[in-house]
Write a protein that holds these residues in place. Structure first.
Motif, short mmCIF file in Angstrom:
data_model
loop_
_atom_site.label_atom_id
_atom_site.label_comp_id
_atom_site.label_asym_id
_atom_site.label_seq_id
_atom_site.Cartn_x
_atom_site.Cartn_y
_atom_site.Cartn_z
N SER A 76 0.83 -1.21 0.00
CA SER A 76 0.00 0.00 0.00
C SER A 76 0.86 1.26 0.00
O SER A 76 0.57 2.21 -0.73
N TYR A 77 1.94 1.28 0.78
CA TYR A 77 2.81 2.46 0.79
C TYR A 77 3.58 2.61 -0.53
O TYR A 77 3.80 3.72 -0.99
N SER A 104 -6.57 6.99 -0.06
CA SER A 104 -5.83 6.21 0.94
C SER A 104 -6.40 6.43 2.33
O SER A 104 -6.54 5.49 3.11
N TYR A 107 -9.72 4.53 2.76
CA TYR A 107 -9.51 3.13 3.13
C TYR A 107 -9.05 3.00 4.58
O TYR A 107 -9.45 2.07 5.28
#
Length: 191
Positions: A76-77, A104, A107
């Motif tokens: 994700s990062y 982001s 989520y």
């Protein structure tokens, strides 16, 4: 010693940018907090729908922990960084990085709400220890991408120019892993 100097210079540079561009910092913080609020609202609004069960299944995966969670956090990062680099390749698409941060944060808010629904104590601890830090990291990332000079870049130049964003995301990843696997797991084992 040079690593500590690098970290100190990066933190000083980020702080200087925040002091010089307070309005952008406030706007980016609002974007990150609004994303979390919308994520929580979506989770609550779509009770027992696809989004609700998808986030609850993901929350269960986070709750169980393991190596898969580490990979999910890392991917994700990395995706956030690549999307920000892509958004800043053209001068006219620079502020699309705010949308990336908003999604982001959305989520993040939905996952936190799902964790609170699945296990209240664990979810609240996750919200305090991990989610608040993630919102701060996303706000700083948004701010740093908005402070970058608008110009046309290649993808490699964009990756090179966003060393401070990569630094913030790396520090955020390390903190998130530490807070999740060390503090949160030990704290919930004691409780």
């Amino acid at each position: 010693m040079s690593n500590f100097c690098f970290i100190r210079y990066q933190l000083d540079d980020i702080w200087h940018k925040i002091v010089c561009n307070r309005f952008k910092a406030i706007i980016c913080s609002i974007i990150a907090v609004a994303g979390v609020a919308v994520g929580v609202a979506f989770f609550c609004a779509f009770n027992y729908g696809w989004w609700y069960w998808n986030r609850c299944n993901f929350a269960q995966k986070i709750f169980e922990g393991g190596f898969g969670v580490l990979i999910i956090f890392l991917i994700s990062y990395i995706l956030i960084f690549i999307c920000i680099a892509l958004c800043n390749m053209l001068a006219c698409t620079k502020y699309l990085s705010c949308f990336v941060i908003f999604i982001s944060a959305l989520y993040c808010g939905a996952n936190t709400a799902a964790l609170i629904v699945c296990s209240t104590v664990w979810g609240v601890l996750f919200a305090v220890l991990v989610s608040l830090a993630e919102v701060l990291i996303l706000a700083v990332t948004c701010f740093l991408s908005c402070c970058e000079i608008s110009m046309k870049r290649s993808f490699c130049e964009s990756l090179r120019d966003f060393k401070s964003v990569a630094f913030v995301l790396t520090v955020g990843f390390i903190y998130k892993i530490f807070a999740f696997f060390v503090v949160l797991k030990i704290l919930t084992a004691v409780i």
